[in-house]
Every structure is written in C-alpha cells, then in structure tokens.
Design a protein around this motif. Structure first.
Motif, short mmCIF file in Angstrom:
data_model
loop_
_atom_site.label_atom_id
_atom_site.label_comp_id
_atom_site.label_asym_id
_atom_site.label_seq_id
_atom_site.Cartn_x
_atom_site.Cartn_y
_atom_site.Cartn_z
N PHE A 70 8.00 4.11 -15.62
CA PHE A 70 6.57 4.24 -15.34
C PHE A 70 6.23 3.28 -14.20
O PHE A 70 6.52 2.08 -14.29
CB PHE A 70 5.73 3.86 -16.57
N THR A 71 5.64 3.80 -13.14
CA THR A 71 5.22 2.94 -12.03
C THR A 71 3.71 2.74 -12.12
O THR A 71 2.92 3.57 -11.69
CB THR A 71 5.61 3.55 -10.67
N ALA A 72 3.33 1.62 -12.74
CA ALA A 72 1.92 1.25 -12.88
C ALA A 72 1.57 0.30 -11.74
O ALA A 72 1.20 -0.86 -11.94
CB ALA A 72 1.67 0.60 -14.24
N THR A 73 1.69 0.83 -10.54
CA THR A 73 1.57 0.03 -9.32
C THR A 73 0.37 0.46 -8.50
O THR A 73 -0.15 1.56 -8.68
CB THR A 73 2.85 0.17 -8.48
N PRO A 74 -0.09 -0.37 -7.57
CA PRO A 74 -1.26 -0.02 -6.76
C PRO A 74 -0.98 1.18 -5.85
O PRO A 74 0.17 1.49 -5.51
CB PRO A 74 -1.50 -1.29 -5.92
N HIS A 75 -2.07 1.86 -5.47
CA HIS A 75 -1.95 2.93 -4.50
C HIS A 75 -1.29 2.39 -3.23
O HIS A 75 -1.61 1.30 -2.76
CB HIS A 75 -3.33 3.49 -4.15
N GLY A 76 -0.38 3.15 -2.68
CA GLY A 76 0.32 2.72 -1.48
C GLY A 76 1.61 1.99 -1.77
O GLY A 76 2.49 1.90 -0.89
N ALA A 77 1.75 1.45 -2.98
CA ALA A 77 2.97 0.72 -3.35
C ALA A 77 3.99 1.64 -4.00
O ALA A 77 5.20 1.47 -3.81
CB ALA A 77 2.64 -0.43 -4.29
N SER A 78 3.53 2.61 -4.78
CA SER A 78 4.45 3.49 -5.49
C SER A 78 5.37 4.23 -4.54
O SER A 78 6.57 4.39 -4.80
CB SER A 78 3.67 4.48 -6.35
N MET A 79 4.82 4.71 -3.43
CA MET A 79 5.63 5.52 -2.51
C MET A 79 6.81 4.74 -1.93
O MET A 79 7.76 5.33 -1.44
CB MET A 79 4.74 6.06 -1.38
N LYS A 80 6.73 3.41 -1.99
CA LYS A 80 7.81 2.58 -1.45
C LYS A 80 8.97 2.42 -2.44
O LYS A 80 10.05 1.98 -2.05
CB LYS A 80 7.27 1.20 -1.07
N ILE A 81 8.74 2.75 -3.71
CA ILE A 81 9.78 2.53 -4.72
C ILE A 81 10.18 3.79 -5.47
O ILE A 81 11.31 3.88 -5.96
CB ILE A 81 9.35 1.45 -5.73
N VAL A 82 9.30 4.78 -5.55
CA VAL A 82 9.60 5.99 -6.34
C VAL A 82 10.82 6.73 -5.81
O VAL A 82 11.69 7.13 -6.61
CB VAL A 82 8.36 6.91 -6.40
N PRO A 83 10.96 6.98 -4.50
CA PRO A 83 12.14 7.72 -4.03
C PRO A 83 13.46 7.06 -4.43
O PRO A 83 14.42 7.76 -4.78
CB PRO A 83 11.95 7.75 -2.51
N GLU A 84 13.52 5.73 -4.39
CA GLU A 84 14.75 5.03 -4.76
C GLU A 84 15.05 5.22 -6.24
O GLU A 84 16.22 5.39 -6.63
CB GLU A 84 14.63 3.55 -4.43
N LEU A 85 14.02 5.19 -7.08
CA LEU A 85 14.22 5.42 -8.51
C LEU A 85 14.77 6.82 -8.75
O LEU A 85 15.69 7.01 -9.56
CB LEU A 85 12.91 5.22 -9.26
N LEU A 86 14.21 7.81 -8.05
CA LEU A 86 14.68 9.18 -8.21
C LEU A 86 16.12 9.34 -7.72
O LEU A 86 16.93 10.04 -8.35
CB LEU A 86 13.75 10.14 -7.45
N SER A 96 -0.15 5.78 -10.00
CA SER A 96 -0.97 5.60 -8.81
C SER A 96 -1.42 6.95 -8.26
O SER A 96 -1.08 8.00 -8.81
CB SER A 96 -0.18 4.85 -7.73
N GLY A 97 -2.14 6.92 -7.15
CA GLY A 97 -2.58 8.17 -6.53
C GLY A 97 -1.64 8.71 -5.49
O GLY A 97 -1.94 9.74 -4.86
N ASP A 98 -0.49 8.09 -5.31
CA ASP A 98 0.37 8.41 -4.17
C ASP A 98 0.93 9.83 -4.17
O ASP A 98 1.26 10.36 -3.11
CB ASP A 98 1.52 7.41 -4.08
N TYR A 99 1.09 10.43 -5.34
CA TYR A 99 1.72 11.75 -5.40
C TYR A 99 0.85 12.80 -6.08
O TYR A 99 1.33 13.87 -6.45
CB TYR A 99 3.06 11.63 -6.14
N ARG A 100 -0.43 12.54 -6.21
CA ARG A 100 -1.31 13.48 -6.91
C ARG A 100 -1.72 14.68 -6.07
O ARG A 100 -2.06 15.73 -6.61
CB ARG A 100 -2.58 12.75 -7.38
N PHE A 101 -1.72 14.53 -4.75
CA PHE A 101 -2.30 15.56 -3.89
C PHE A 101 -1.26 16.53 -3.35
O PHE A 101 -0.17 16.12 -2.92
CB PHE A 101 -3.03 14.92 -2.71
N ASP A 102 -1.60 17.81 -3.35
CA ASP A 102 -0.79 18.79 -2.63
C ASP A 102 -0.99 18.64 -1.13
O ASP A 102 -0.05 18.80 -0.35
CB ASP A 102 -1.20 20.21 -3.05
N ASN A 103 -2.21 18.33 -0.73
CA ASN A 103 -2.55 18.18 0.68
C ASN A 103 -2.45 16.71 1.07
O ASN A 103 -3.28 15.89 0.68
CB ASN A 103 -3.98 18.70 0.93
#
Length: 336
Positions: A70-86, A96-103
């Motif tokens: 679970f990444t309970a991190t600020p907006h803008g921070a998650s995108m820096k760590i999520v790809p590595e976890l995957l 966070s809001g980093d991956y909620r939007f299609d657009n």
C-alpha cells in the motif's frame, strides 16, 4: 498468508491500514515505512495499536519484500516508487491521486505534477470495477470525496433520469491529513463551515471522469471543511427529466446496489448520519426527495479515512487476492 508492506505508515491512512490488517487472518505486515519515525514502535505514533510489535523503518522500495504494498504517500510521490514495486513482482494499491485518471492531461492540470511514470491502473471503486480489480496488479484507490459522490450519483446517471448535477460535500478535518495547516488548525476551523476550492477542487474532475462512463451529465462539485474529525456528508442536487416518484428513485438505488456489502440504501426521506458510518467501510445513501420544482436530492455518508481511503484499499486487496471481500473491514459504525 500474504506479506504486506505499507509505505507512509505514520499518517492517518497508514494507521487505518495497520488497524485493519492487524486483524486480517490472511496477511502479515512485514514493513511499515516512515523516515521521520524510523526505529520507533508503531504505538508511539498510533497509540491505539499497542499490540502491534513491529517498528517503523526507513526502507527504500527495493528493500521491501512483500506480495502487496500500500502506498499511502503524497500526490506526486507515488509515481516515483510504484513502477519499481511492480517491476519487483509486487502488487500495489496506491492511495494517492497519481494513477486515478484515464486522462493524464487532467491529472497534470489539477494536481500540478508531470506524470513521469504512467502505468495502467484499475480505478479501485469495487462497486463498478470489481472484476477488473480481481485481475489488477495496480489499483488506484479513489479519492474520499469522489467515493461518496460517485456512489450517490451512479444510479441516476446510469438511468439518465436527471439533467446536470451539483454536488455539495462536507468533510471532517482528518481529510486534510496528519500535518496541521492554517485551515485545519483547531481555532480556525472550529465553530465554522468553510467552502474551499469552490469550483476548482481536484476531486471534481475525478468525479466527472468516472461518472462519464455511465452517462453524459455535467457535474459541478464544491467541498466544505466542517469541524468534525471523521466523515463526509455529500448532498447531490439534480433536476429530473421525467415524471418519477421518490420511491421509484429509491427502488432504482436498491436494485443497482443489490448485493453490495458496503452500500446501504435508506428509506425515502431518511437522512444519512456521519455517526452511523464512523469507523466503518459502509456508505449510507438516503433522502431521495423531490421538491415541487423537480429537484431531486440524494445524500450519502462515508468515513473519509475508511470507505474513503484505507478500508476501501483493504477491500481492493481482498479482491486482488481472492479473499472474502469483507474480511477485517465489516464492522458497523460508531454511533453516537
């Protein structure tokens, strides 16, 4: 038994994740990260979790060995760590809001961050994406305001029985996070109700984007800060475009959410209470009143830290791993 990591475990949502997972029979918490509280016991920050023997650790993503993070991190921070976890074969639920939007243009406009690591995610509202969540490696947990608002609007949008929609939401102060601000400082917010980001709040486009998959309604959204700790009360105003009754609307909601474990449809005219859902993963939807001008009013109540964040995140985890959907999160609210 699956191994769980929580990045950003010292905040309110991190504490709620720890509370639910501590009682989950299928999970083992192997990492709870915090730079600020590295080496300290969990209960030093979350005093209600004294039976949790683990300590906060300042870990990098590649130092975590888990099945899901679970990444309970600020907006803008998650995108820096999520790809590595995957890439390290861990599933992720991002709060966070980093991956909620299609657009992505919409995300970058309203959040002010350039999406540097776009990854396909499933929007984690189980009531609409249950089957997709089951197969997902990355789930974007919805925003707290959008959760209550979307659930309150879905049936009328899907049935095309209203025109444009105005959403008025009121949130408790915990929605502002664990760090005090001028707006959330007690003397400034007590005994007051304050609208903010009146026409520009970042959750407005999220609500609009997700509802657009069900209908063509324009949606306007205004949030308010109210002097309570937990909860979001959402009032939806719209104008009906056909001759229907309040009871018809209520029956439509009952049919739409039939079988949903965390959505309760109240009686016509019954108003949801924040205290009825406080501490729980439930959403109560009620009112269904129509005035003489054809204005339909629907209200929903959720706990912003649970159904609006960590409880929903655990619900998503349960779906991703085939556990019982309600496992560890099926408690009732704390009324009074």
């Amino acid at each position: 038994m699956i191994k769980i990591g929580i990045i950003g475990a010292s905040g309110y949502t991190g504490g709620e994740l720890l509370r639910f997972l501590n009682n989950h029979p299928e999970t083992e918490i192997v990492a709870a990260t915090s730079r600020k509280y590295d080496g300290q016991s969990i209960y030093k920050v979350h005093p209600h979790l004294r039976d949790l023997e683990i300590k906060f650790e300042n870990l990098k993503p590649n130092e975590i060995d888990a099945d899901l993070v679970f990444t309970a991190t600020p907006h803008g921070a998650s995108m820096k760590i999520v790809p590595e976890l995957l890439e390290n074969d861990m599933k992720v639920v991002d709060l966070s809001g980093d991956y909620r939007f299609d657009n992505l243009d919409t995300y970058e406009k309203y959040y002010g961050y350039k999406q540097i690591n776009p990854v396909k995610a499933v929007y984690g509202l189980p009531e609409i994406n249950r089957e997709l969540i089951k197969e997902a490696d990355l789930v974007a947990n919805p925003g707290c305001y959008p959760t209550g608002a979307i659930l309150a609007c879905l049936p009328i949008v899907a049935e095309s029985i209203v025109e444009n929609i105005v959403i008025d939401s009121k949130s408790g102060v915990s929605g502002a996070g664990v760090t005090p601000t001028e707006a959330s400082h007690y003397p400034n917010c007590s005994d007051s109700i304050s609208p903010y980001a009146v026409t520009t709040h970042r959750h407005g486009p999220e609500i609009q984007e997700k509802l657009a998959k069900f209908g063509n309604n324009k949606v306007s959204f205004t949030p308010h800060l109210v002097p309570v700790i937990r909860g979001i009360m959402t009032t939806v105003h719209s104008f009906i475009n056909e001759d229907i009754t309040s009871e018809y609307v209520r029956e439509s909601y009952s049919e739409f959410y039939d079988g949903e474990p965390f959505v309760t449809i109240l009686e016509t005219g019954e108003v949801p209470r924040l205290s009825s859902v406080r501490g729980s993963n439930h959403c109560h939807i009620g009112c269904f009143d129509i005035d003489d001008n054809g204005r339909l009013v629907i209200a929903s109540a959720i706990d912003n830290l649970v159904k609006g964040a960590s409880g929903q995140a655990v619900h998503n985890m349960n779906l991703m791993f085939g556990f019982k959907e309600t496992e560890s999160i099926n408690m009732v609210g704390l009324h009074p």
